[in-house]
Design a protein around this motif. Structure first.
Motif, short mmCIF file in Angstrom:
data_model
loop_
_atom_site.label_atom_id
_atom_site.label_comp_id
_atom_site.label_asym_id
_atom_site.label_seq_id
_atom_site.Cartn_x
_atom_site.Cartn_y
_atom_site.Cartn_z
N GLU A 6 1.35 -1.15 0.03
CA GLU A 6 -0.52 0.06 -0.15
C GLU A 6 0.92 1.14 -0.28
N SER A 7 0.52 2.55 -0.55
CA SER A 7 1.06 3.35 -0.10
C SER A 7 0.16 4.54 -0.38
N SER A 21 -2.98 3.58 -2.82
CA SER A 21 -3.31 3.08 -3.62
C SER A 21 -2.50 1.43 -3.47
N CYS A 22 -2.72 0.07 -3.60
CA CYS A 22 -2.01 -1.24 -3.41
C CYS A 22 -1.69 -1.59 -4.46
N VAL A 23 -0.73 -1.87 -4.79
CA VAL A 23 -0.35 -2.68 -6.03
C VAL A 23 0.58 -3.57 -5.75
N VAL A 24 0.08 -5.14 -6.61
CA VAL A 24 -0.17 -6.33 -6.40
C VAL A 24 0.61 -6.91 -7.17
N SER A 71 -11.55 1.43 -7.04
CA SER A 71 -11.47 1.21 -8.17
C SER A 71 -9.88 0.18 -8.73
N ARG A 72 -10.06 0.01 -9.42
CA ARG A 72 -8.97 -0.71 -9.79
C ARG A 72 -8.42 -0.81 -11.35
N GLY A 73 -7.27 -0.81 -11.81
CA GLY A 73 -6.65 -1.17 -12.91
C GLY A 73 -5.77 -2.74 -13.01
N TYR A 95 -5.34 -0.93 5.51
CA TYR A 95 -4.78 -2.01 5.03
C TYR A 95 -5.63 -2.28 3.63
N CYS A 96 -4.64 -3.36 2.17
CA CYS A 96 -5.17 -3.72 1.51
C CYS A 96 -5.47 -5.38 1.37
#
Length: 122
Positions: A6-7, A21-24, A71-73, A95-96
């Motif tokens: 997360e950030s 944002s949460c990068v997976v 939302s998601r990209g 938390y994501c």
């Protein structure tokens, strides 16, 4: 194993906005439903929002409906949480979370990030 980072947290005045944002990484992002939770000091972690694999279905806690947007990209492997009209009671670590089933995200997702602090001053 899927990893979540997360950030976007920070300090903001009441009425302000933030975008988390949460990068997976580690697995195919589009296979996962995603969610956001938060935990305030001295309180249990609570559900905030969830989104299914393609963004076609969303779910929100009553306390954030109309103010927060998930939302998601899928091309960016990222899920977002737009926080508007922030209140001091929104202060928490956010938390994501990820799960293969949308129905499970709200009640107990399988994978978690480490969190990002959001502080709203009055």
């Amino acid at each position: 194993q899927v990893q979540l980072v997360e950030s976007g947290g920070g300090l903001v005045q009441a009425g302000g906005s933030l975008r988390l944002s949460c990068v997976v990484s580690g697995r195919t992002f589009s296979h996962y439903a995603m969610g956001w939770f938060r935990q305030a000091p001295g309180k249990e972690r609570e559900f905030v929002a969830a989104i299914n694999w393609n963004g076609g279905s969303t779910d929100y806690a009553d306390s954030v409906k109309g103010r927060f947007t998930i939302s998601r990209g899928n091309a960016q492997n990222t899920v977002y949480l737009q926080l508007n009209s922030l209140k001091p009671e929104d202060t928490a670590v956010y938390y994501c979370a990820a799960d293969l089933q949308f129905s499970r995200v709200r009640v107990g997702a399988s994978t978690w990030g480490q969190g990002t602090q959001v502080t709203v001053s009055s």
